[in-house]
Design a protein around this motif. Structure first.
Motif, PDB file in Angstrom:
ATOM      1  N   MET A  85       0.807  -1.216   0.000  1.00 29.29           N
ATOM      2  CA  MET A  85       0.000   0.000   0.000  1.00 29.29           C
ATOM      3  C   MET A  85       0.845   1.272   0.000  1.00 29.29           C
ATOM      4  O   MET A  85       0.361   2.344   0.350  1.00 29.29           O
ATOM      5  CB  MET A  85      -0.932   0.011   1.213  1.00 29.29           C
ATOM      6  CG  MET A  85      -2.182  -0.831   1.027  1.00 29.29           C
ATOM      7  SD  MET A  85      -3.338  -0.658   2.405  1.00 29.29           S
ATOM      8  CE  MET A  85      -3.686   1.117   2.384  1.00 29.29           C
ATOM      9  N   ILE A  86       2.085   1.168  -0.433  1.00 25.81           N
ATOM     10  CA  ILE A  86       3.006   2.295  -0.349  1.00 25.81           C
ATOM     11  C   ILE A  86       2.453   3.568  -0.988  1.00 25.81           C
ATOM     12  O   ILE A  86       2.502   4.644  -0.388  1.00 25.81           O
ATOM     13  CB  ILE A  86       4.378   1.923  -0.966  1.00 25.81           C
ATOM     14  CG1 ILE A  86       5.310   3.126  -1.022  1.00 25.81           C
ATOM     15  CG2 ILE A  86       4.242   1.322  -2.344  1.00 25.81           C
ATOM     16  CD1 ILE A  86       5.682   3.671   0.317  1.00 25.81           C
ATOM     17  N   LEU A  87       1.890   3.475  -2.173  1.00 25.74           N
ATOM     18  CA  LEU A  87       1.394   4.674  -2.851  1.00 25.74           C
ATOM     19  C   LEU A  87       0.130   5.202  -2.173  1.00 25.74           C
ATOM     20  O   LEU A  87      -0.089   6.416  -2.120  1.00 25.74           O
ATOM     21  CB  LEU A  87       1.138   4.367  -4.331  1.00 25.74           C
ATOM     22  CG  LEU A  87       2.341   3.780  -5.090  1.00 25.74           C
ATOM     23  CD1 LEU A  87       1.965   3.482  -6.532  1.00 25.74           C
ATOM     24  CD2 LEU A  87       3.535   4.717  -5.028  1.00 25.74           C
ATOM     25  N   HIS A  88      -0.687   4.309  -1.648  1.00 24.99           N
ATOM     26  CA  HIS A  88      -1.892   4.730  -0.924  1.00 24.99           C
ATOM     27  C   HIS A  88      -1.526   5.388   0.409  1.00 24.99           C
ATOM     28  O   HIS A  88      -2.215   6.309   0.857  1.00 24.99           O
ATOM     29  CB  HIS A  88      -2.811   3.535  -0.690  1.00 24.99           C
ATOM     30  CG  HIS A  88      -3.319   2.921  -1.953  1.00 24.99           C
ATOM     31  ND1 HIS A  88      -2.605   1.996  -2.664  1.00 24.99           N
ATOM     32  CD2 HIS A  88      -4.483   3.119  -2.627  1.00 24.99           C
ATOM     33  CE1 HIS A  88      -3.299   1.642  -3.738  1.00 24.99           C
ATOM     34  NE2 HIS A  88      -4.438   2.302  -3.734  1.00 24.99           N
ATOM     35  N   LYS A  89      -0.454   4.917   1.031  1.00 19.27           N
ATOM     36  CA  LYS A  89      -0.041   5.511   2.308  1.00 19.27           C
ATOM     37  C   LYS A  89       0.364   6.972   2.137  1.00 19.27           C
ATOM     38  O   LYS A  89       0.138   7.795   3.025  1.00 19.27           O
ATOM     39  CB  LYS A  89       1.121   4.733   2.918  1.00 19.27           C
ATOM     40  CG  LYS A  89       0.756   3.352   3.429  1.00 19.27           C
ATOM     41  CD  LYS A  89       1.835   2.787   4.346  1.00 19.27           C
ATOM     42  CE  LYS A  89       3.180   2.678   3.676  1.00 19.27           C
ATOM     43  NZ  LYS A  89       4.221   2.186   4.594  1.00 19.27           N
ATOM     44  N   GLN A  90       0.958   7.296   0.997  1.00 17.63           N
ATOM     45  CA  GLN A  90       1.360   8.683   0.755  1.00 17.63           C
ATOM     46  C   GLN A  90       0.157   9.616   0.709  1.00 17.63           C
ATOM     47  O   GLN A  90       0.272  10.799   1.048  1.00 17.63           O
ATOM     48  CB  GLN A  90       2.159   8.788  -0.548  1.00 17.63           C
ATOM     49  CG  GLN A  90       3.576   8.255  -0.452  1.00 17.63           C
ATOM     50  CD  GLN A  90       4.366   8.576  -1.710  1.00 17.63           C
ATOM     51  OE1 GLN A  90       4.409   7.785  -2.644  1.00 17.63           O
ATOM     52  NE2 GLN A  90       4.973   9.730  -1.749  1.00 17.63           N
ATOM     53  N   VAL A  91      -0.974   9.089   0.283  1.00 21.54           N
ATOM     54  CA  VAL A  91      -2.209   9.873   0.287  1.00 21.54           C
ATOM     55  C   VAL A  91      -2.868   9.837   1.666  1.00 21.54           C
ATOM     56  O   VAL A  91      -3.370  10.841   2.158  1.00 21.54           O
ATOM     57  CB  VAL A  91      -3.182   9.349  -0.792  1.00 21.54           C
ATOM     58  CG1 VAL A  91      -4.533  10.058  -0.688  1.00 21.54           C
ATOM     59  CG2 VAL A  91      -2.589   9.528  -2.188  1.00 21.54           C
ATOM     60  N   ALA A  92      -2.836   8.672   2.314  1.00 20.59           N
ATOM     61  CA  ALA A  92      -3.509   8.506   3.603  1.00 20.59           C
ATOM     62  C   ALA A  92      -2.983   9.458   4.667  1.00 20.59           C
ATOM     63  O   ALA A  92      -3.736   9.945   5.516  1.00 20.59           O
ATOM     64  CB  ALA A  92      -3.380   7.063   4.085  1.00 20.59           C
ATOM     65  N   VAL A  93      -1.665   9.756   4.622  1.00 24.87           N
ATOM     66  CA  VAL A  93      -1.101  10.665   5.638  1.00 24.87           C
ATOM     67  C   VAL A  93      -1.522  12.115   5.418  1.00 24.87           C
ATOM     68  O   VAL A  93      -1.249  12.975   6.262  1.00 24.87           O
ATOM     69  CB  VAL A  93       0.441  10.574   5.718  1.00 24.87           C
ATOM     70  CG1 VAL A  93       0.866   9.247   6.305  1.00 24.87           C
ATOM     71  CG2 VAL A  93       1.094  10.817   4.362  1.00 24.87           C
ATOM     72  N   ALA A 277      -0.437  17.993  -8.925  1.00 26.32           N
ATOM     73  CA  ALA A 277      -1.261  19.018  -8.270  1.00 26.32           C
ATOM     74  C   ALA A 277      -0.606  19.551  -6.996  1.00 26.32           C
ATOM     75  O   ALA A 277      -1.137  20.469  -6.366  1.00 26.32           O
ATOM     76  CB  ALA A 277      -2.635  18.440  -7.949  1.00 26.32           C
ATOM     77  N   GLY A 278       0.513  18.987  -6.621  1.00 28.25           N
ATOM     78  CA  GLY A 278       1.239  19.459  -5.442  1.00 28.25           C
ATOM     79  C   GLY A 278       0.636  18.994  -4.124  1.00 28.25           C
ATOM     80  O   GLY A 278       0.926  19.571  -3.072  1.00 28.25           O
ATOM     81  N   LEU A 279      -0.173  17.936  -4.167  1.00 24.63           N
ATOM     82  CA  LEU A 279      -0.858  17.487  -2.954  1.00 24.63           C
ATOM     83  C   LEU A 279       0.004  16.581  -2.084  1.00 24.63           C
ATOM     84  O   LEU A 279      -0.165  16.547  -0.861  1.00 24.63           O
ATOM     85  CB  LEU A 279      -2.149  16.761  -3.327  1.00 24.63           C
ATOM     86  CG  LEU A 279      -3.198  17.600  -4.065  1.00 24.63           C
ATOM     87  CD1 LEU A 279      -4.402  16.740  -4.420  1.00 24.63           C
ATOM     88  CD2 LEU A 279      -3.631  18.783  -3.208  1.00 24.63           C
ATOM     89  N   LEU A 280       0.926  15.824  -2.696  1.00 26.67           N
ATOM     90  CA  LEU A 280       1.759  14.925  -1.915  1.00 26.67           C
ATOM     91  C   LEU A 280       2.741  15.709  -1.052  1.00 26.67           C
ATOM     92  O   LEU A 280       3.241  16.762  -1.452  1.00 26.67           O
ATOM     93  CB  LEU A 280       2.534  13.969  -2.831  1.00 26.67           C
ATOM     94  CG  LEU A 280       1.718  12.974  -3.652  1.00 26.67           C
ATOM     95  CD1 LEU A 280       2.650  12.085  -4.466  1.00 26.67           C
ATOM     96  CD2 LEU A 280       0.805  12.132  -2.768  1.00 26.67           C
TER      97      LEU A 280
END
Length: 318
Positions: A85-93, A277-280
């Motif tokens: 879930m590495i890529l999902h974790k970057q969004v989850a935080v 979009a600069g969200l990460l």
């Protein structure tokens, strides 16, 4: 290929009888339950929020070694079974600053991993991630989790530890840290295995060479030939316990890393749009394999013995 190699068929009745009669499975699953409780306890105490796992997604970890893809199409959308879930974790935080997931992962490894003692193609890890955090904070959290868990197990189940791994001791903080460069200079190309065999306590292996990991692993801006990555290595020859690092989050840098690794950007368009979009944001985290932790605590020869219904590369199961 895979279909031709899957020749080791399982006798279901015999396997079920082994689960019933062999005390290893009863002891291992009991210890495994305690591992899950112990790690959860520490993360909960430190303010982490537990999230539900993502089991299928249009994007997942591309991995950095040979494997078979587990993909399917559903109503015109292509999905992959989650490798991590590495890529999902970057969004989850971005929602909660400290998160963890008890996450099932399916990685269809090649059959050469069958006898490694460490590989399952269906396994579980506790995945954690923290926003705006350097890797040193991850070290501190996971050291606490491991120490608490082993201490609790030794106190609660001394007879099981005495039976399987009487020399097991509670590690002391801080765990030692060695760069990959240092380990290679001392042990040669088989550095991880040799260092693990010689070690008596877990240690961190840091500063992974640039091309040995994926595009989401953060390149050290001051030493561009290495990543701000790490593995935790178990002692006594049990090798990798944890893998993690700091994450790339800037769009142009992610594209640069994808090009360097030969990763097709079109396979990660949703992820790239979020980055563009600069969200990460900067984050760091890791995953600890539950079956491997169980194996080390009980000094078992193969992770197959740590759980019921184990799935080994190249071998049939139920």
């Amino acid at each position: 290929m895979m279909k031709e190699s899957m020749e080791r068929k399982v006798d279901t009745v015999s396997l079920v009888k082994e689960y019933m009669e062999n005390p290893v499975f009863k002891d291992a699953t009991l210890i495994q339950s305690e591992i899950l409780k112990g790690i959860r306890h520490v993360l909960d105490e430190k303010g982490f929020v537990e999230l539900l796992p993502v089991t299928v997604s249009p994007i997942t970890d591309p991995l950095n070694h040979p494997h078979f893809e587990a993909e399917f199409e559903y109503y015109g959308q292509k999905y992959s079974v989650t490798k991590s879930m590495i890529l999902h974790k970057q969004v989850a935080v971005l929602v909660h600053k400290k998160i963890y997931i008890v996450s099932p992962n399916v990685r269809l490894e090649t059959e050469d991993k069958m006898d490694s003692g460490r590989h399952l193609f269906d396994f579980v890890q506790i995945d954690m991630e923290m926003l705006e955090t350097p890797r040193e904070v991850v070290f501190d959290v996971m050291e606490d989790a491991i120490i608490h868990t082993i201490k609790t197990i030794k106190e609660k189940y001394p007879e099981i530890i005495e039976k399987y791994h009487p020399s097991l001791k509670v590690p002391e903080k801080p765990f030692k840290r060695y760069t990959v460069k240092e380990l290679k200079e001392k042990y040669g190309e088989d550095y991880e295995k040799r260092a693990s065999l010689e070690a008596t306590e877990p240690f961190w292996m840091i500063d992974i060479p640039l091309l040995e990991r994926e595009f989401y692993d953060k390149q050290d801006p001051e030493r561009p030939d290495v990543l701000l990555d790490f593995d935790l290595i178990y002692p006594e020859g049990y090798e990798e316990a944890i893998s993690g690092g700091e994450r790339e989050h800037e769009y142009k840098q992610i594209l640069k890393r994808m090009e360097l690794k030969g990763t097709p950007p079109e396979a990660f368009q949703d992820y790239l749009e979020v980055a563009k979009a600069g969200l990460l944001k900067h984050s760091a985290g890791c995953g600890i394999g539950i079956e491997r932790f169980t194996r080390w605590i009980l000094a078992l020869d193969h992770v197959e013995k740590t759980r019921l219904f184990a799935k080994i590369p190249g071998k049939h199961s139920i």
